[in-house]
Design an enzyme around this catalytic site. Structure first.
Site, PDB file in Angstrom:
ATOM      1  N   LEU A   1     -41.236  -8.154  63.440  1.00 45.21           N
ATOM      2  CA  LEU A   1     -42.535  -8.723  63.075  1.00 45.21           C
ATOM      3  C   LEU A   1     -42.911  -8.276  61.667  1.00 45.21           C
ATOM      4  CD1 LEU A   1     -44.440  -8.151  66.444  1.00 45.21           C
ATOM      5  CD2 LEU A   1     -43.029 -10.102  65.733  1.00 45.21           C
TER       6      LEU A   1
ATOM      7  N   GLY B   1     -47.633  -9.910  58.733  1.00 45.42           N
ATOM      8  CA  GLY B   1     -48.961  -9.435  58.350  1.00 45.42           C
ATOM      9  C   GLY B   1     -49.102  -9.241  56.853  1.00 45.42           C
TER      10      GLY B   1
ATOM     11  N   GLN C   1     -44.735 -17.656  60.530  1.00 43.67           N
ATOM     12  CA  GLN C   1     -46.047 -17.654  61.178  1.00 43.67           C
ATOM     13  C   GLN C   1     -47.095 -18.004  60.126  1.00 43.67           C
ATOM     14  OE1 GLN C   1     -47.617 -13.891  62.565  1.00 43.67           O
ATOM     15  NE2 GLN C   1     -48.717 -14.866  64.267  1.00 43.67           N
TER      16      GLN C   1
ATOM     17  N   THR D   1     -49.616 -10.780  67.847  1.00 50.13           N
ATOM     18  CA  THR D   1     -48.198 -10.448  67.972  1.00 50.13           C
ATOM     19  C   THR D   1     -47.459 -11.381  68.929  1.00 50.13           C
ATOM     20  OG1 THR D   1     -48.892  -8.759  69.570  1.00 50.13           O
ATOM     21  CG2 THR D   1     -48.449  -8.031  67.315  1.00 50.13           C
TER      22      THR D   1
ATOM     23  N   ASP E   1     -43.285  -2.612  59.940  1.00 51.43           N
ATOM     24  CA  ASP E   1     -43.928  -1.532  59.184  1.00 51.43           C
ATOM     25  C   ASP E   1     -43.721  -0.176  59.850  1.00 51.43           C
ATOM     26  OD1 ASP E   1     -45.529  -1.811  61.388  1.00 51.43           O
ATOM     27  OD2 ASP E   1     -47.414  -2.072  60.291  1.00 51.43           O
TER      28      ASP E   1
ATOM     29  N   ASN F   1     -49.970   1.276  57.525  1.00 51.68           N
ATOM     30  CA  ASN F   1     -50.971   0.244  57.252  1.00 51.68           C
ATOM     31  C   ASN F   1     -51.747   0.473  55.961  1.00 51.68           C
ATOM     32  OD1 ASN F   1     -50.687  -1.458  59.627  1.00 51.68           O
ATOM     33  ND2 ASN F   1     -51.428   0.314  60.765  1.00 51.68           N
TER      34      ASN F   1
ATOM     35  N   HIS G   1     -23.635  16.675  21.023  1.00 50.80           N
ATOM     36  CA  HIS G   1     -25.017  16.783  20.553  1.00 50.80           C
ATOM     37  C   HIS G   1     -25.495  15.500  19.878  1.00 50.80           C
ATOM     38  CE1 HIS G   1     -23.677  21.027  20.464  1.00 50.80           C
ATOM     39  NE2 HIS G   1     -22.751  20.623  19.624  1.00 50.80           N
TER      40      HIS G   1
ATOM     41  N   ASN H   1     -23.627  -0.557  16.910  1.00 52.94           N
ATOM     42  CA  ASN H   1     -23.076  -1.666  17.697  1.00 52.94           C
ATOM     43  C   ASN H   1     -23.854  -2.970  17.588  1.00 52.94           C
ATOM     44  OD1 ASN H   1     -25.263  -0.497  19.051  1.00 52.94           O
ATOM     45  ND2 ASN H   1     -24.512  -1.122  21.054  1.00 52.94           N
ATOM     46  N   TYR H   2     -24.989  -2.988  16.902  1.00 54.27           N
ATOM     47  CA  TYR H   2     -25.884  -4.152  16.948  1.00 54.27           C
ATOM     48  C   TYR H   2     -26.251  -4.574  15.534  1.00 54.27           C
ATOM     49  CZ  TYR H   2     -29.938  -6.956  18.468  1.00 54.27           C
ATOM     50  OH  TYR H   2     -30.835  -7.966  18.710  1.00 54.27           O
TER      51      TYR H   2
END
Length: 454
Positions: A8, A11, A72, A78, A102, A227, A362, A385-386
């Protein structure tokens, strides 16, 4: 006998005061609904139907094909929720578990014990009960003079005397499947909440002369419903204690379990030591005789044997045996460290393969790179790298030495036994057994400052 399960999870969870669907809140790094469904699977269910409502698509995305689904649309109770599984289960023969989505602490062992009690006693229905330290909000188990189940009364419908009962219904049941779906249509909503209560099926069974049983668990935590955020915190604490005790009983040392956070699916080898303040997230495996230093954060990664991680962050990475990481290192996704590697303080590694025996000790960034065996990367070295648009790869061979404060501008390949002089910016490939020097020649002017003072 075939076994089915209805979970279930429809909710909304208003008391959570959250935009996130209630059963998608996490306990020990996994959503509550995943904990529940995993326990149901481990208990041997042949088919699982999860009843969803609010946030249905997100629940389906989380569980995928682990479950079938019923929807649902209106939360009418329930019993009404279980009816949404009729298309999948109505005509089946066997035992059906009904489990709340839950209750993340429920275990497969307890579910198996519930079903065994149910089937051994040839019951039509069996409710899982526990003794609650504070039963407020739970349905009460009402027994007759001989101790048999007489009724289950919800909090809002309970008399003063019934409210004093501390044996509560967990909301978890085992039913004869065909009896369950036959009686669901007879459940009425003439109660304080105007809802169709699943426990009323047990009352109907008793009215027909059927058999309804109670199976009592001594562990209230297992059936604790979540809850609100307070209950979520309590569930987290209980789950953390369970997980930590499991690892300690299997040969792992936790210096301070109260400050150690380990996800439920983590695997840790014996004689490994976990220091205070460590978080080890889902999908992680750690070998034997390893030390995870205080305040390290490791997620979805594999750490080898006899390795030391000091105050570092590791995500989606692999670390070999006899390796040292940190302090204050970061291994990002697709960082792969071999055996006897050293990645030291303030080093960041991303999408890089650092081979056995290599050292990056390091203040370096190693990204989109391959570092050969036994190569040493000096302090302050960077793989560039970019270029602002694309990423490029740096490859360094084995037994090379990269001097301090160097920039390796990718794409670039450095061979084996290469020496890069400190302070160099390398833009071209360097062949094996070569020295590369790429910096301005030093100019020194003796007495220059004295002349300026005159």
């Amino acid at each position: 006998m075939q076994r089915y399960a209805v979970v279930l999870a429809a909710g909304k969870g208003t008391r959570m005061k959250s935009k996130l669907y209630k059963v998608l809140h996490k306990v020990a790094d996994k959503t509550m609904i995943e904990h529940v469904v995993n326990s149901v699977q481990q208990s041997g269910a042949d088919q699982i139907v999860t009843i969803v409502g609010h946030g249905a698509e997100r629940v389906k995305d989380t569980l995928g094909d682990q479950s079938a689904y019923g929807f649902q649309e209106e939360q009418l109770g329930t019993a009404h929720a279980v009816k949404m599984a009729a298309d999948e289960l109505k005509d089946r023969e066997g035992t059906t578990l009904v489990v709340c989505g839950d209750t993340p602490l429920i275990t497969a062992d307890t579910l198996n014990a519930l079903v065994k009690h149910h089937e051994d006693n040839q019951a039509d229905a069996t409710v899982l009960s526990a003794t609650a330290p504070n039963p407020f909000g739970y349905g009460r188990i009402v027994r007759d003079e001989e101790g048999r189940l007489s009724n289950i009364v919800e909090q809002k419908d309970a008399s003063e005397a019934e409210q004093q009962i501390d044996e509560i219904s967990s909301g978890i049941f085992a039913f004869d499947n065909q009896t369950l779906f036959r009686l669901l249509d007879k459940v009425k909503n003439d109660n304080a909440q105007g809802e169709y209560y699943l426990p009323d099926v047990l009352s109907l069974i008793l009215e027909e002369g059927g058999k309804a049983e109670v199976y009592h668990t001594n562990d209230f935590d297992e059936i604790m419903g979540v809850n609100d955020r307070v209950a979520l915190s309590k569930a987290e604490q209980a789950m953390r204690q369970r997980i930590n005790e499991y690892h300690m009983r299997n040969g792992v040392t936790l210096i301070d379990p109260s400050s150690t956070y380990i996800a439920s699916d983590v695997i840790i080898g014996m004689d490994t030591v976990i220091e205070p303040g460590v978080h080890i997230g889902s999908g992680t495996q750690i070998g034997e005789d390893t030390v995870i230093g205080q305040y390290s954060d490791i997620n979805r990664s594999t750490i080898g044997d006899r390795t030391t991680v000091k105050q570092s962050v590791i995500n989606d990475a692999t670390v070999g045996d006899d390796t040292t990481v940190g302090p204050f290192a970061q291994l990002r996704p697709n960082a792969h460290l071999g055996n006897e590697v050293k990645v030291g303080n303030f080093v960041e590694v991303k999408k890089a393969d650092i081979k056995d025996g290599a050292k990056v000790s390091h203040l370096s960034y190693i990204g989109d790179a391959e570092i050969g065996e036994r190569t040493n990367i000096g302090c302050g070295s960077i793989t560039v790298n970019y270029d602002g648009k694309n990423k490029f790869k740096t490859i360094i061979g084995k037994d090379s030495f990269i001097g301090c404060n160097t920039n390796l501008v990718a794409p670039v390949i450095l061979g084996d036994d290469v020496l890069i002089a400190a302070g160099s910016t390398i833009t071209d490939d360097v062949p094996n057994d070569s020295l590369a020097l790429a910096r301005s020649r030093q100019t020194t002017k003796p007495g220059y400052l004295n002349k300026n003072k005159e």
